[in-house]
Write a protein that holds these residues in place. Structure first.
Motif, PDB file in Angstrom:
ATOM      1  N   GLU A 143       0.840  -1.210   0.000  1.00 35.82           N
ATOM      2  CA  GLU A 143       0.000   0.000   0.000  1.00 35.82           C
ATOM      3  C   GLU A 143       0.872   1.256   0.000  1.00 35.82           C
ATOM      4  O   GLU A 143       0.600   2.222  -0.720  1.00 35.82           O
ATOM      5  CB  GLU A 143      -0.919   0.008   1.227  1.00 35.82           C
ATOM      6  N   GLU A 146       2.568   1.934  -3.280  1.00 34.98           N
ATOM      7  CA  GLU A 146       1.638   2.523  -4.256  1.00 34.98           C
ATOM      8  C   GLU A 146       1.561   4.040  -4.094  1.00 34.98           C
ATOM      9  O   GLU A 146       1.338   4.772  -5.054  1.00 34.98           O
ATOM     10  CB  GLU A 146       0.246   1.893  -4.076  1.00 34.98           C
ATOM     11  N   LEU A 147       1.771   4.543  -2.866  1.00 32.43           N
ATOM     12  CA  LEU A 147       1.695   5.977  -2.591  1.00 32.43           C
ATOM     13  C   LEU A 147       3.044   6.673  -2.746  1.00 32.43           C
ATOM     14  O   LEU A 147       3.099   7.907  -2.765  1.00 32.43           O
ATOM     15  CB  LEU A 147       1.202   6.209  -1.151  1.00 32.43           C
ATOM     16  N   GLY A 186      -2.306  -6.494 -11.064  1.00 32.47           N
ATOM     17  CA  GLY A 186      -3.628  -6.110 -11.545  1.00 32.47           C
ATOM     18  C   GLY A 186      -4.391  -5.297 -10.519  1.00 32.47           C
ATOM     19  O   GLY A 186      -5.365  -4.634 -10.864  1.00 32.47           O
ATOM     20  N   GLU A 187      -3.970  -5.335  -9.255  1.00 30.95           N
ATOM     21  CA  GLU A 187      -4.712  -4.598  -8.241  1.00 30.95           C
ATOM     22  C   GLU A 187      -4.112  -3.222  -7.965  1.00 30.95           C
ATOM     23  O   GLU A 187      -4.758  -2.386  -7.356  1.00 30.95           O
ATOM     24  CB  GLU A 187      -4.760  -5.403  -6.947  1.00 30.95           C
ATOM     25  N   ARG A 189      -2.056   0.341  -9.389  1.00 32.80           N
ATOM     26  CA  ARG A 189      -2.015   1.126 -10.617  1.00 32.80           C
ATOM     27  C   ARG A 189      -0.668   1.804 -10.834  1.00 32.80           C
ATOM     28  O   ARG A 189      -0.323   2.165 -11.937  1.00 32.80           O
ATOM     29  CB  ARG A 189      -3.112   2.201 -10.582  1.00 32.80           C
ATOM     30  N   ARG A 410      -6.869 -11.177   3.528  1.00 33.60           N
ATOM     31  CA  ARG A 410      -5.940 -10.072   3.297  1.00 33.60           C
ATOM     32  C   ARG A 410      -6.372  -8.847   4.076  1.00 33.60           C
ATOM     33  O   ARG A 410      -6.724  -7.821   3.507  1.00 33.60           O
ATOM     34  CB  ARG A 410      -5.870  -9.780   1.803  1.00 33.60           C
ATOM     35  N   LEU A 411      -6.337  -8.924   5.392  1.00 31.16           N
ATOM     36  CA  LEU A 411      -6.815  -7.836   6.223  1.00 31.16           C
ATOM     37  C   LEU A 411      -5.665  -7.160   6.934  1.00 31.16           C
ATOM     38  O   LEU A 411      -4.782  -7.813   7.465  1.00 31.16           O
ATOM     39  CB  LEU A 411      -7.788  -8.365   7.273  1.00 31.16           C
ATOM     40  N   ILE A 412      -5.705  -5.836   6.928  1.00 31.90           N
ATOM     41  CA  ILE A 412      -4.775  -5.072   7.753  1.00 31.90           C
ATOM     42  C   ILE A 412      -5.537  -4.717   9.013  1.00 31.90           C
ATOM     43  O   ILE A 412      -6.479  -3.922   8.964  1.00 31.90           O
ATOM     44  CB  ILE A 412      -4.303  -3.812   7.017  1.00 31.90           C
TER      45      ILE A 412
ATOM     46  N   ASN B  37      -7.856  -1.010   4.556  1.00 33.16           N
ATOM     47  CA  ASN B  37      -7.674  -1.676   3.264  1.00 33.16           C
ATOM     48  C   ASN B  37      -8.850  -2.556   2.890  1.00 33.16           C
ATOM     49  O   ASN B  37      -8.847  -3.195   1.852  1.00 33.16           O
ATOM     50  CB  ASN B  37      -6.365  -2.486   3.242  1.00 33.16           C
ATOM     51  N   HIS B  38      -9.895  -2.590   3.776  1.00 34.28           N
ATOM     52  CA  HIS B  38     -10.981  -3.516   3.513  1.00 34.28           C
ATOM     53  C   HIS B  38     -12.353  -2.851   3.604  1.00 34.28           C
ATOM     54  O   HIS B  38     -12.563  -1.926   4.368  1.00 34.28           O
ATOM     55  CB  HIS B  38     -10.934  -4.695   4.489  1.00 34.28           C
ATOM     56  N   TRP B  60     -13.277  -7.601   3.217  1.00 32.56           N
ATOM     57  CA  TRP B  60     -12.790  -7.963   1.900  1.00 32.56           C
ATOM     58  C   TRP B  60     -11.876  -6.843   1.405  1.00 32.56           C
ATOM     59  O   TRP B  60     -12.267  -5.680   1.483  1.00 32.56           O
ATOM     60  CB  TRP B  60     -14.015  -8.102   0.982  1.00 32.56           C
ATOM     61  N   PRO B  61     -10.667  -7.148   0.919  1.00 29.36           N
ATOM     62  CA  PRO B  61      -9.786  -6.052   0.492  1.00 29.36           C
ATOM     63  C   PRO B  61     -10.401  -5.258  -0.664  1.00 29.36           C
ATOM     64  O   PRO B  61     -10.808  -5.836  -1.674  1.00 29.36           O
ATOM     65  CB  PRO B  61      -8.500  -6.760   0.067  1.00 29.36           C
ATOM     66  N   ARG B  63      -9.151  -3.155  -2.866  1.00 27.69           N
ATOM     67  CA  ARG B  63      -8.511  -3.099  -4.199  1.00 27.69           C
ATOM     68  C   ARG B  63      -8.730  -4.386  -4.974  1.00 27.69           C
ATOM     69  O   ARG B  63      -8.671  -4.398  -6.200  1.00 27.69           O
ATOM     70  CB  ARG B  63      -7.037  -2.728  -4.109  1.00 27.69           C
ATOM     71  N   ASN B  64      -8.974  -5.480  -4.260  1.00 28.47           N
ATOM     72  CA  ASN B  64      -9.246  -6.731  -4.933  1.00 28.47           C
ATOM     73  C   ASN B  64     -10.554  -6.670  -5.720  1.00 28.47           C
ATOM     74  O   ASN B  64     -10.710  -7.311  -6.761  1.00 28.47           O
ATOM     75  CB  ASN B  64      -9.297  -7.857  -3.899  1.00 28.47           C
ATOM     76  N   TYR B  66     -11.687  -4.257  -7.407  1.00 27.27           N
ATOM     77  CA  TYR B  66     -11.580  -3.475  -8.651  1.00 27.27           C
ATOM     78  C   TYR B  66     -10.345  -3.847  -9.455  1.00 27.27           C
ATOM     79  O   TYR B  66      -9.838  -3.047 -10.222  1.00 27.27           O
ATOM     80  CB  TYR B  66     -11.630  -1.981  -8.310  1.00 27.27           C
ATOM     81  N   ARG B  67      -9.868  -5.080  -9.273  1.00 29.22           N
ATOM     82  CA  ARG B  67      -8.672  -5.486 -10.002  1.00 29.22           C
ATOM     83  C   ARG B  67      -8.906  -5.462 -11.510  1.00 29.22           C
ATOM     84  O   ARG B  67      -7.978  -5.222 -12.276  1.00 29.22           O
ATOM     85  CB  ARG B  67      -8.177  -6.852  -9.543  1.00 29.22           C
ATOM     86  N   ASP B  68     -10.149  -5.701 -11.944  1.00 30.95           N
ATOM     87  CA  ASP B  68     -10.430  -5.721 -13.383  1.00 30.95           C
ATOM     88  C   ASP B  68     -10.926  -4.355 -13.879  1.00 30.95           C
ATOM     89  O   ASP B  68     -11.448  -4.272 -14.993  1.00 30.95           O
ATOM     90  CB  ASP B  68     -11.464  -6.805 -13.699  1.00 30.95           C
ATOM     91  N   ARG B  69     -10.769  -3.302 -13.072  1.00 32.81           N
ATOM     92  CA  ARG B  69     -11.208  -1.967 -13.481  1.00 32.81           C
ATOM     93  C   ARG B  69      -9.989  -1.044 -13.491  1.00 32.81           C
ATOM     94  O   ARG B  69      -9.740  -0.322 -12.514  1.00 32.81           O
ATOM     95  CB  ARG B  69     -12.255  -1.404 -12.503  1.00 32.81           C
ATOM     96  N   PRO B  70      -9.212  -1.031 -14.596  1.00 33.60           N
ATOM     97  CA  PRO B  70      -7.956  -0.270 -14.579  1.00 33.60           C
ATOM     98  C   PRO B  70      -8.153   1.219 -14.335  1.00 33.60           C
ATOM     99  O   PRO B  70      -7.214   1.896 -13.906  1.00 33.60           O
ATOM    100  CB  PRO B  70      -7.355  -0.525 -15.972  1.00 33.60           C
ATOM    101  N   VAL B  72      -9.889   2.450 -12.026  1.00 32.38           N
ATOM    102  CA  VAL B  72     -10.100   2.670 -10.593  1.00 32.38           C
ATOM    103  C   VAL B  72      -8.775   2.478  -9.853  1.00 32.38           C
ATOM    104  O   VAL B  72      -8.152   1.418  -9.944  1.00 32.38           O
ATOM    105  CB  VAL B  72     -11.152   1.686 -10.022  1.00 32.38           C
ATOM    106  N   THR B  73      -8.346   3.530  -9.154  1.00 30.28           N
ATOM    107  CA  THR B  73      -7.146   3.459  -8.317  1.00 30.28           C
ATOM    108  C   THR B  73      -7.587   3.463  -6.861  1.00 30.28           C
ATOM    109  O   THR B  73      -8.345   4.333  -6.449  1.00 30.28           O
ATOM    110  CB  THR B  73      -6.233   4.667  -8.579  1.00 30.28           C
ATOM    111  N   THR B  74      -7.107   2.478  -6.097  1.00 30.10           N
ATOM    112  CA  THR B  74      -7.441   2.418  -4.674  1.00 30.10           C
ATOM    113  C   THR B  74      -6.253   2.950  -3.880  1.00 30.10           C
ATOM    114  O   THR B  74      -5.121   2.535  -4.112  1.00 30.10           O
ATOM    115  CB  THR B  74      -7.724   0.964  -4.261  1.00 30.10           C
ATOM    116  N   LEU B  75      -6.517   3.878  -2.969  1.00 23.02           N
ATOM    117  CA  LEU B  75      -5.437   4.411  -2.132  1.00 23.02           C
ATOM    118  C   LEU B  75      -5.781   4.181  -0.672  1.00 23.02           C
ATOM    119  O   LEU B  75      -6.877   4.488  -0.216  1.00 23.02           O
ATOM    120  CB  LEU B  75      -5.258   5.914  -2.348  1.00 23.02           C
TER     121      LEU B  75
END
Lengths: 422, 422
Positions: A143, A146-147, A186-187, A189, A410-412, B37-38, B60-61, B63-64, B66-70, B72-75
């Motif tokens: 994470e 990514e930043l 893929g997750e 960017r 996958r939990l933080i 993150n979830h 549920w994470p 960013r997982n 939206y893995r197929d949505r390029p 969408v950026t998760t921060l």
């Protein structure tokens, strides 16, 4: 000895539970003391640390296991000493619990070889909290990368170092590499998780020294296929928040995991008896403490000779065999029968997995590697998981991961400052 | 507006995710910021707090997803302010993220009505950590009671008080009572967990005020069957480590849970707009912030009028409807089409469960109670759980609990001093 004989067992790990299980029906009251409320299936702890399994899939409340055994009392408490003259164990509260027979099965923790200051930056893997700490750090590193704008800092965030290449170190490195290279792409960017580095540092000449050279070499090849950089023959000389010093070379790496050494719990000190170099209590051939025939020490906290001076390894089957042996000893004493002779360790085999498709197994004459070994490993571990439900849940989790490539946990969690830098 | 239009969504709860989901294929870049993150399935959080479910079964994470949505950026980041003049959001790191359109879906947290000093002794239930904290305290109370010699202290340890009798409070009290009276008996040797008291305190005249008086009375009767002591009409005036003051009477109770009030996140303050009494941003009929047509506020942090001055309730379906509405608004703007008119909330029904066998449902004309309502509740919740695997895993957990009476996640984790007293 009679019905009121009071056995105190300290530690609800593999050894302690086997002992209590095998004393079902014996004329003895049992008090089982543990500082945690759960038995932990430690061989799979690395899978919690690497998001494959959830905490509750490998841990089980101890008192639930003995709900149908009214003679067994479970106490949540931490033992800090033994008063062997007065035959009682001392808890942190100052309270003492008297015993007729005592079994110490208090396990081991990680050792930093005199560098305890490395503990905060390179956590080991012994408890559920250790596992969620490592899980959080690994996930947070991605994470933060990514930043991150600074390429050098980003590379350090994407470098994971596992120190120690025994089975746990190899398993951790393999899964982290698979997660970076196969699960996460893929997750993100801004970063390419496939470029993450996983370094496995081992001071000894080769990885998995308990296995034959051939199996060890095979495991090294499989790790290389997963993209793990194996560095053997050079000791780690420093661990910091910025990275790890391997011999003379500094590897910038923001996530370190310690899998290099263990230190026994202080049972030997409590009893005032001799300890070996790893702090394990040196016991008699019948697992009693020297001079204290009513006190047994078993599992990772006992130093027992196996063959040719080699110690019995600190693995679950060894602890269980010792628990079973002490149960036979106690039954023989209660029935005034002859003792069953010295403890003899039977080594059933060594197993280690590399990632999610390969494993190595050494059964002595039979040696296996590859996918078949991986399936045997998986089935064996599911079989030995305590509690019917856990078996099904873990089997389901693994099947899901196998088929979908997705990790389930996958939990933080827990509070640790979210460091956003750059 | 064109392909480069940048939408920033703050908050990955029900509203934020519905919005992002509904914008699939729209010509817009999306940055989704959350401090966790979830995504958390909050309606089932009380089941983690009461050992029915594991943390990873309801989270549920993000960013997982939206893995197929390029686009969408998760921060992972925490927003601390909005610079609406320069159209950017400010993160804790000081970094700012510019937006063309901003949606604030930052939710709510618990409120102590000016008594923040109660927070450490009476934790609320909004995060996974809150849930594991409550789980740990409930389980530790039984463990400490087993060790306690003083009868008064033991009784206080075996008294559990839930403050606030909305759906969450009722659900918590019901499951704690079931655990004490049905799951745990047989596991302890010195205490009888069936004698544990569960007190549900409500300042208002009756429990579950959002339901009809008949359903509320039914729920009260079911709680009484489970052994819960319901105290309505008297406010809680103090919370300490020793117990809770309900009106003028002190109830010695070592475990308190807060389910009484919520406070919106500070979105209104960030925007410099009016807030209602619960801190929710008062928005226009199209969910934009007054004077800021490019900023939307949705979910628990928005104050929206429903009917006859009643606010839209702070529940998942309301947040999802608002997310879907804003997605339609943004699509209309991107395509320069007329806006879809004011947001209208459609109330689909109210649900609450009492223990593991009974529930009440108010669909408006149709009102249900009892076992059938419980099954509808269970199926609806499994259906809405995000992620295929979670659905199966939760269904399996519930089936297991239903058939075996065993709870699956009875773990005491995280470090908190083990207080052994007496």
């Amino acid at each position: 000895m009679h019905d009121n004989h009071h056995l105190v067992v300290v530690g609800g790990g593999f050894g302690g539970l086997q002992l209590v299980n095998d004393l079902r029906g014996a004329p003895v009251r049992i008090t089982l003391i543990d500082k945690r409320n759960h038995h932990l299936f430690q061989p799979l702890l690395y899978q919690v640390a690497t998001t494959l399994l959830a905490t509750s899939e490998i841990a089980w409340p101890i008192r639930n296991l003995y709900r149908d055994r009214p003679e067994v009392t479970t106490l949540l408490g931490e033992v800090v000493g033994v008063d062997s003259a007065n035959k009682s164990v001392i808890l942190t509260s100052g309270r003492s619990v008297p015993y007729d027979t005592l079994v110490l099965a208090t396990g081991a923790t990680h050792a930093y070889f005199g560098h305890d200051e490395w503990a905060p930056v390179a956590p080991g893997l012994k408890t559920l909290e250790d596992a969620t700490t490592i899980r959080r750090r690994v996930l947070l590193a991605f994470e933060q990368a990514e930043l991150e704008e600074d390429p050098a800092k980003r590379d350090a965030l994407l470098t994971f170092t596992v120190i120690g290449a025994g089975p746990t170190g190899v398993e951790l490195a393999g899964i982290i590499a698979e997660m970076a290279h196969r699960t996460l792409p893929g997750e993100f960017r801004r970063i390419d998780t496939r470029k993450a580095r996983v370094v496995l540092a081992e001071a000894g000449p080769r990885i998995l020294p308990a296995f034959t050279e051939e199996l060890s070499a095979y495991a090294g090849g499989e790790l290389a296929k997963l993209g793990v950089e194996v560095r053997t023959g050079v000791p780690v000389t420093d661990c910091t928040h910025e990275g790890v010093m391997i011999g003379e070379s500094f590897v910038p790496s923001r996530t370190l995991v310690w899998a290099a050494g263990v230190q026994a719990s202080p049972a030997a000190r409590w009893l005032g008896i001799e300890a070996d170099r790893a702090g394990r209590a040196v016991v008699e051939k019948d697992l009693t403490a020297p001079g204290l025939p009513d006190v047994f020490v078993i599992g990772d906290t006992a130093s027992v000779v196996w063959e040719a001076g080699k110690p019995v390894p600190g693995i679950a089957p060894a602890a269980k065999q010792q628990g079973a042996f002490v149960a036979r000893m106690i039954r023989a004493r209660l029935e005034s029968k002859p003792a069953p002779g010295p403890f003899r360790y039977r080594h059933q085999g060594s197993l280690a997995t590399i990632g999610k498709r390969a494993a190595i197994i050494d059964f002595g004459r039979i040696k296996l590697k590859g996918a078949l070994a991986w399936w045997i490993w998986g089935i064996a571990h599911i079989y030995f998981l305590i509690g019917t439900r856990s078996r099904f849940v873990v089997a389901w989790s693994w099947l899901w991961i196998y088929l979908s490539g997705q990790h389930s946990a996958r939990l933080i969690t827990q509070k640790e400052t979210l460091r956003e830098e750059g």
